[in-house]
Design an enzyme around this catalytic site. Structure first.
Site, PDB file in Angstrom:
ATOM      1  N   HIS A 137      18.038 -15.303 -18.227  1.00 56.79           N
ATOM      2  CA  HIS A 137      18.639 -16.456 -18.896  1.00 56.79           C
ATOM      3  C   HIS A 137      19.219 -16.062 -20.249  1.00 56.79           C
ATOM      4  CE1 HIS A 137      15.942 -18.425 -15.995  1.00 56.79           C
ATOM      5  NE2 HIS A 137      16.771 -19.449 -16.065  1.00 56.79           N
ATOM      6  N   ASP A 146      22.857 -17.316  -8.760  1.00 56.92           N
ATOM      7  CA  ASP A 146      22.014 -17.967  -9.754  1.00 56.92           C
ATOM      8  C   ASP A 146      22.958 -18.655 -10.743  1.00 56.92           C
ATOM      9  OD1 ASP A 146      19.766 -18.800 -11.128  1.00 56.92           O
ATOM     10  OD2 ASP A 146      18.913 -16.810 -11.351  1.00 56.92           O
TER      11      ASP A 146
END
Length: 606
Positions: A242, A315
């Protein structure tokens, strides 16, 4: 399903069927032929939207939609971009209550069916359970992956993992959600992994593979597309994708032995979708591109080596790991060139949408390549019953319960819609809640009990102090874990009080024991180490309960008893209270080793 050898390379190719049945290509191809390029490109995107309602968001959510998408409502976002899917988040205010979620789903489907060829949306979320749950109470919340791994390590059975996924899938379907970004297929072998950890079933690839396959079958039996993630494996990284770009240092041989088996098992179980990882894996692709943008990994390994024929979803494209090397405009195009189908949550939807259109117009992408991905996405939607209720032009594609085998779905063809009655009949019903408690009872792991302090004698109403870490709770829990644990211990006959760490040592004398919840204790100077040392100095017996990663025990002084719960959700705090008091015997076994303390499979009982 038997694998076959593919030539002298030793690569094994699995046929990769797509149960519960493959939709005939011809009707779907006719539907694709009727679509414009703009409509096709829209089908590739799965975006977030803001608000609890499709057409009547709160003012702040309307402003957020206007800022990001140029329109004020979620329904308008769907229409403007011809979206193929929406992902729900609690922070986007999509998931307040089950009835609200069902109404939002219905409203968004109405918007999709009124747009262009009238193709239903694939509504999705991350409902892994354990520490990742976008939908909370009153929906049923189950133990997470590593907790299920602890149960599997003890029993050798994956039945509870499949049962949990089947129930969870049925509840999602009742709210209109037909794709879950679960299960996690990563094998967590790195105690320092900051992003996977207890989201993984464990460190043994064979056990992880068995549990992944069980959950794939459970979700899809309930009519929800399962999504194995994060390919080619995120379990031995020390960077959170992230916020950065992790690098996997495994050799090709180690990957084949450790990381590949769960994904192969998912493919052989007929998984509908596989999610890519934003990680660099030099042994599989030396280019330095993240796996999401790597044709050798997505097409060469996932498609060709593993034989996967379903939908490949990236993702989230707003994550730093996929954006460091290339800009937001290039990432969606490169993902498609790599072999991905669904483009999940780009940071700038308009830019991403236009970049794909431009790539087709310039010839960098062909329309035939777009058609391949659209066809896979439509096939998934048909297989999950989403066309069955669509009274639109898409309905003449000719699918029916006879063509799309839904015999394993556990729902009727007419159940693709949502209603208040469906929600009330399925979501958080007593039998589901009881199943969650029953499954959780077998996951709690007793690591140490040298003096026989446990089980506590609840009949004697011992005074207990509960303290320690109170991380932000997953969606829908009823309070901080220390407060929940104290409440549950009291309900079982103890006199338990929760206090913050700053007051705990002074208050400890006079208690039969102190229960201290720990959360990812760090090496070196961690305040939790000082807390436990201070409590031990009072002379009161200390019971350490690791409420996330079980590695905490290796970083703390030895306590009178040590327990691992793998999460701090209500269902696991209830299970911990029952184990501490002997209402149930501890049964879990470590699905990961704790370096320097406990081997894989360690666990005690009474």
């Amino acid at each position: 399903m038997a694998a076959v050898t593919a030539g002298a390379t030793g690569a094994r190719r699995a046929p990769g069927p797509l149960p519960p049945g493959r939709v005939p290509d011809a009707p779907l191809r006719r539907l694709v032929e009727r679509m414009s390029l703009a409509e096709k490109v829209g089908q590739l995107f799965v975006s977030r939207v803001y608000g609890h309602a499709a057409t009547d968001p709160d003012p702040a959510d309307a402003e957020k939609n206007q800022e990001l998408f140029g329109v004020r409502t979620a329904a308008e976002v769907v229409s403007r971009y011809h979206l193929g899917g929406i992902i729900y988040f609690a922070w986007a205010h999509n998931t307040r209550t089950p009835h609200q979620i069902a109404a939002l789903s219905a409203g968004l489907q109405q918007a999709a069916l009124a747009t262009g060829p009238g193709i239903p949306l694939l509504l999705s979320t991350d409902q892994e359970h354990g520490i990742i749950a976008r939908i909370g109470k009153p929906a049923t919340l189950f133990p997470g992956a590593m907790a299920l791994g602890a149960q599997h390590r003890a029993t050798g059975s994956a039945a509870d993992a499949r049962r949990a996924a089947r129930i969870a899938g049925a509840e999602l379907a009742a709210m209109g959600i037909r794709q879950d970004y679960a299960p996690v297929a990563d094998v967590n072998v790195n105690p320092a992994n900051p992003v996977i950890g207890v989201r993984s079933f464990g460190a043994d690839p064979g056990s992880v593979a068995e549990l992944v396959a069980a959950q794939v079958r459970g979700y899809q039996r309930a009519g929800v597309a399962a999504t194995a993630k994060h390919f080619p494996g995120h379990g031995d990284t020390e960077t959170d994708s992230h916020v950065g770009l992790p690098v996997m240092r495994h050799t090709r041989a180690v990957w084949e032995e450790l990381d590949e088996p769960p994904f192969r098992a998912a493919v052989e179980a007929g998984v509908d979708a596989v999610m890519t990882a934003h990680i660099v894996f030099p042994a599989l692709d030396p280019s330095g591109d993240p796996a999401t943008l790597s044709r050798p990994i997505v097409t060469g390994i996932l498609r060709e080596r593993l034989g996967f024929r379903g939908v490949v979803v990236t993702d989230a494209l707003d994550m730093a790991g996929v954006r460091q090397k290339y800009g937001n405009e290039r990432v969606p195009v490169l993902a498609l060139k790599a072999g991905c189908d669904q483009l999940l949550n780009p940071p700038d939807l308009g830019l991403a949408y236009r970049s794909v259109l431009a790539a087709v117009e310039t010839g960098e992408l062909t329309e035939e390549r777009i058609d391949e991905s659209v066809l896979r996405i439509l096939e998934l939607k048909a297989r999950r019953g989403l066309f069955d209720d669509a009274d639109t032009s898409a309905g003449d594609m000719g699918t029916s319960a006879g063509e799309v085998d839904i015999s394993e779905a556990g729902i009727s063809a007419g159940d693709a819609g949502t209603s208040d009655d469906q929600v009330d009949a399925v979501v958080g019903v007593p039998e589901h809640l009881a199943a969650a408690d029953e499954i959780a009872a077998a996951t709690t792991t007793l690591l140490a009990n040298p003096a026989g302090l446990l089980p506590l004698d609840a009949a004697a109403a011992p005074r207990l102090l509960v303290t320690g870490a109170d991380p932000v709770s997953p969606s829908g829990t009823t309070g901080p874990p220390t407060a929940v644990l104290a409440r549950e211990l009291t309900a079982l006959g103890c006199r338990a009080t929760a206090l913050p760490p700053a007051r705990a040592a002074a208050a400890a004398p006079g208690h039969a024991a102190v229960v201290v919840c720990t959360y990812n204790v760090l090496e070196g100077d961690d305040p939790q180490r000082a807390l436990v040392a201070g409590l031990l100095a009072t002379g009161v017996p200390v019971i350490a309960v690791a409420i996330r990663n079980p590695y905490d025990s290796a970083r703390l002084p030895a306590c009178a008893a040590e327990v691992a719960t793998y999460s701090w959700t209500d269902v696991e705090m209830r299970a911990a209270a029952r184990v501490l008091t002997g209402a149930v015997r501890p049964a879990g076994r470590l699905p990961v080793p704790v370096p320097g303390r406990y081997p894989l499979g360690h666990g005690l009982t009474y």
